[in-house]
Design a protein around this motif. Structure first.
Motif, short mmCIF file in Angstrom:
data_model
loop_
_atom_site.label_atom_id
_atom_site.label_comp_id
_atom_site.label_asym_id
_atom_site.label_seq_id
_atom_site.Cartn_x
_atom_site.Cartn_y
_atom_site.Cartn_z
N LYS A 276 0.83 -1.21 0.00
CA LYS A 276 0.00 0.00 0.00
C LYS A 276 0.87 1.26 0.00
CE LYS A 276 -3.43 2.38 2.89
NZ LYS A 276 -4.25 2.29 4.14
N ARG A 277 1.96 1.24 0.77
CA ARG A 277 2.83 2.42 0.85
C ARG A 277 3.56 2.65 -0.48
NH1 ARG A 277 7.95 2.63 3.36
NH2 ARG A 277 7.55 0.57 4.26
N PHE A 278 3.98 1.58 -1.12
CA PHE A 278 4.72 1.71 -2.38
C PHE A 278 3.80 2.03 -3.56
CE2 PHE A 278 8.70 -1.12 -1.42
CZ PHE A 278 9.04 -0.27 -0.38
N TYR A 279 2.63 1.39 -3.59
CA TYR A 279 1.81 1.42 -4.81
C TYR A 279 0.41 1.99 -4.58
CZ TYR A 279 5.60 -1.73 -6.03
OH TYR A 279 6.85 -2.27 -6.22
N SER A 280 0.18 2.58 -3.41
CA SER A 280 -1.06 3.29 -3.06
C SER A 280 -2.21 2.33 -2.80
CB SER A 280 -1.45 4.29 -4.16
OG SER A 280 -2.08 3.64 -5.24
N GLU A 281 -3.34 2.89 -2.39
CA GLU A 281 -4.56 2.10 -2.13
C GLU A 281 -5.08 1.45 -3.40
OE1 GLU A 281 -6.18 1.37 0.56
OE2 GLU A 281 -5.75 2.85 2.13
N SER A 282 -4.78 2.06 -4.54
CA SER A 282 -5.25 1.56 -5.82
C SER A 282 -4.06 1.30 -6.73
CB SER A 282 -6.20 2.58 -6.47
OG SER A 282 -6.62 2.13 -7.74
N PRO A 283 -3.42 0.12 -6.60
CA PRO A 283 -2.24 -0.17 -7.42
C PRO A 283 -2.48 -0.05 -8.91
CG PRO A 283 -2.47 -1.78 -5.65
CD PRO A 283 -3.72 -0.96 -5.66
N LYS A 284 -3.72 -0.28 -9.34
CA LYS A 284 -4.03 -0.19 -10.76
C LYS A 284 -3.75 1.21 -11.31
CE LYS A 284 -8.31 0.03 -12.25
NZ LYS A 284 -9.69 -0.31 -12.66
N ILE A 314 -5.93 -16.97 -1.55
CA ILE A 314 -5.59 -15.55 -1.69
C ILE A 314 -5.89 -14.81 -0.39
CG2 ILE A 314 -6.14 -13.40 -2.89
CD1 ILE A 314 -6.73 -15.06 -5.37
N VAL A 315 -4.90 -14.11 0.13
CA VAL A 315 -5.09 -13.31 1.35
C VAL A 315 -4.93 -11.82 1.08
CG1 VAL A 315 -4.44 -15.18 2.91
CG2 VAL A 315 -2.66 -13.66 1.99
N HIS A 316 -4.54 -11.48 -0.14
CA HIS A 316 -4.43 -10.06 -0.50
C HIS A 316 -4.44 -9.95 -2.01
CE1 HIS A 316 -3.34 -5.82 -0.31
NE2 HIS A 316 -2.45 -6.06 -1.26
N GLY A 317 -5.14 -8.93 -2.52
CA GLY A 317 -5.14 -8.66 -3.95
C GLY A 317 -6.05 -9.61 -4.72
N GLY A 318 -5.65 -9.89 -5.94
CA GLY A 318 -6.41 -10.80 -6.78
C GLY A 318 -7.24 -10.15 -7.85
N SER A 319 -7.33 -8.82 -7.87
CA SER A 319 -8.15 -8.16 -8.88
C SER A 319 -7.40 -8.08 -10.21
CB SER A 319 -8.56 -6.77 -8.42
OG SER A 319 -7.43 -5.92 -8.33
N LEU A 325 -4.32 -5.00 -19.12
CA LEU A 325 -3.33 -6.04 -18.84
C LEU A 325 -2.70 -5.85 -17.46
CD1 LEU A 325 -1.58 -6.31 -22.34
CD2 LEU A 325 -3.37 -7.77 -21.40
N PHE A 326 -3.54 -5.61 -16.47
CA PHE A 326 -3.03 -5.35 -15.12
C PHE A 326 -3.56 -6.41 -14.15
CE2 PHE A 326 -3.26 -3.57 -10.85
CZ PHE A 326 -1.96 -3.11 -10.70
N ILE A 327 -2.65 -6.93 -13.33
CA ILE A 327 -3.00 -7.82 -12.23
C ILE A 327 -2.45 -7.21 -10.95
CG2 ILE A 327 -2.72 -10.11 -11.22
CD1 ILE A 327 -2.52 -11.25 -14.03
N PRO A 349 2.91 -11.01 -10.94
CA PRO A 349 2.77 -10.36 -9.63
C PRO A 349 2.08 -11.19 -8.56
CG PRO A 349 1.11 -9.52 -11.12
CD PRO A 349 1.95 -10.49 -11.92
N LEU A 350 2.28 -12.50 -8.56
CA LEU A 350 1.65 -13.40 -7.59
C LEU A 350 2.72 -13.94 -6.65
CD1 LEU A 350 -0.43 -15.48 -10.18
CD2 LEU A 350 -1.00 -13.25 -9.20
N LEU A 351 2.48 -13.86 -5.35
CA LEU A 351 3.46 -14.33 -4.36
C LEU A 351 2.83 -15.37 -3.44
CD1 LEU A 351 6.25 -14.19 -3.03
CD2 LEU A 351 5.36 -12.33 -1.59
N PRO A 352 3.10 -16.64 -3.66
CA PRO A 352 2.68 -17.67 -2.70
C PRO A 352 3.59 -17.66 -1.48
CG PRO A 352 3.02 -18.60 -4.91
CD PRO A 352 3.65 -17.24 -4.89
#
Length: 483
Positions: A276-284, A314-319, A325-327, A349-352
């Motif tokens: 959130k700090r790096f990419y804001s509340e709306s990473p898109k 999934i515990v965060h993100g997923g939209s 072409l954004f994940i 951009p997926l981190l297991p």
């Protein structure tokens, strides 16, 4: 047929150029490298534009990972080239006295470089720097999946560099196949394991040596860190290393993380806050995240985490935003280990996060899978660091940071096992595109008859002493003081 003719004519011209000897000159090599540096300096804005069109990269990211990396590599090579080219004396054993020997680096000939789409400028130019420094003629095949960058290289390089010795060939799979049908003196490929197998198979027909810079599932081992400040630094580096370079589309990027189960909630919350700090509340809407390269890769990534058993983790993100072409940066907790997301390289951009009871179990987990290109281990435990080094295998190990190995010319960059073979960066690039020729020079004024028949016990003793390094006995025999 026209494409076949063009490829054959290109290769023929390069072979003639190399045969004429122009690429062997140190002055020629320096001139080409200086011209390439001039190209990059003159075209920063054009490169920024191309990378934005291909991948949506922010100019800061483009400079850090592409332009700056290339400039640094060229300057390092120019500063050290004469030292690298110089013959190196080697010590020969005493029985060979007064024969001398040295190693002489020589260019391989005409080499083929396949570049990758995720860093379409630096992964095209950095290997080419090594090939030119070593005195070769070069064909560069940019990735068709980064068309703006490919077009930029094809249109710009001939304006700055020797077009009879450096050629750019654009095109898709058909052109790549045509190139692979030719005889090369070396092929350098950066890309997937799947295509790497095709490259190696084609090269085998002509016994062409290859360097394969492939990917792999690079893990993070995150040991429990009690200090809040240290944890903050570690999480910042992890987030920056996972989503910073091309939004996870990097061969040395983080693929999954191993943590102790009791530590996982703390790690996940820290990751969320830092994202959130790096990419804001709306990473898109953030301009600091690259997009997925194309619809095919977007669909591949969607399939990785939209299967119900995986999606449930999934515990965060997923939209997703298919049109753009954004994940979103996405964290998954303990997805099924047999799912594709844990068996295939993610490259996105997926981190297991995989939990273990004790962090030492992470070593066994890593060893149960193919050797990765890099292992990243965050720990203050010196004994655990020793175990990681002695009990695992990978192209690189980095402790307490991410990705920094890529910008260090003093270290070789390359894989092991399925993550590739061959290495480059700095002097290692020069070596990759050189043959280190062994040279031995004897003389005529000393001749040992013990080398020749007819054989007898005396000659047998001399030969045995020489091979057993018993030099005192050898000298006594030669002086006639011992029979």
């Amino acid at each position: 047929m026209e494409a076949v003719r063009e490829v054959e004519e290109t290769l023929s011209e390069l072979r003639q150029t190399f045969k004429d000897g122009r690429t062997r000159s140190i002055a020629w090599r320096k001139k080409q490298l200086s011209s390439l540096l001039e190209l990059v300096n003159d075209n920063e804005e054009n490169i920024f534009r191309a990378l934005d069109q291909d991948l949506g990269k922010h100019p800061v990211e483009s400079y850090r990972d592409e332009i700056g990396a290339v400039k640094k590599s060229i300057n390092h090579t120019l500063s050290n080239l004469e030292k690298w080219v110089a013959p190196k004396k080697v010590g020969l054993p005493l029985p060979m006295f007064p024969t001398s020997g040295w190693l002489l680096p020589e260019p391989l000939g005409v080499v083929l470089v396949f570049a990758s789409w995720n860093f379409p400028i630096s992964l095209a130019l950095d290997p080419m720097i090594g090939a030119i420094a070593a005195g070769n003629a070069v064909v560069l095949k940019p990735s068709e999946q980064a068309p703006a960058s490919s077009s930029f290289l094809a249109n710009t390089i001939p304006q700055y560099m020797d077009s009879k010795a450096v050629k750019i060939v654009e095109g898709g799979a058909e052109i790549s196949e045509l190139l692979l049908q030719q005889k090369w003196d070396k092929i350098f490929f950066t890309g997937s394991q799947q295509v790497g197998r095709i490259i190696m198979s084609a090269a085998a027909k002509n016994l062409t040596p290859v360097a394969l810079e492939l990917g792999g599932k690079c893990p993070i081992i995150l040991d429990s860190i009690s200090s809040p400040s240290d944890l903050k630094v570690a999480i910042q580096r992890i987030v920056g290393g996972k989503w910073g370079p091309c939004n996870g589309q990097a061969c040395i990027g983080v693929d999954y993380m191993l943590v102790e189960e009791k530590f996982a909630p703390t790690v996940i919350e820290s990751l969320k806050k830092t994202i959130k700090r790096f990419y804001s509340e709306s990473p898109k809407d953030s301009k600091c995240l690259a997009r997925v390269v194309n619809k095919r890769h977007f669909e591949r990534l969607r399939n990785l985490f939209k299967d119900p058993p995986v999606a449930a983790s999934i515990v965060h993100g997923g939209s997703l935003d298919e049109e753009n072409l954004f994940i979103e940066p996405t964290i998954l907790l303990d997805p099924p280990l047999n799912a594709a997301i844990m068996t295939e390289e993610i490259f996105g951009p997926l981190l297991p996060i995989i939990t273990v009871n004790k962090i030492e179990e992470s070593i066994e987990f890593i060893n149960s899978r193919p050797k990765p290109l890099a292992i990243y281990a965050f720990t203050k435990d010196a004994n655990f660091r020793r175990r990681v080094l002695s009990e695992t295998s990978s192209g690189t190990v980095v402790f307490n940071d991410i990705l920094i190995q890529f910008v260090c010319e003093a270290l070789p960059f390359g894989g092991v096992g399925q993550s590739g073979f061959g290495r480059y960066h700095g002097k290692y690039s020069f070596d990759t595109f050189s043959h280190e020729r062994a040279v031995v020079q004897a003389n005529f004024f000393i001749e040992f008859g013990s080398r020749y028949p007819p054989w007898n016990d005396f000659k047998n003793n001399i030969i045995r002493s020489a091979y057993n390094l018993d030099y005192l006995n050898l000298v006594l025999l030669l002086l006639g003081l011992k029979r």
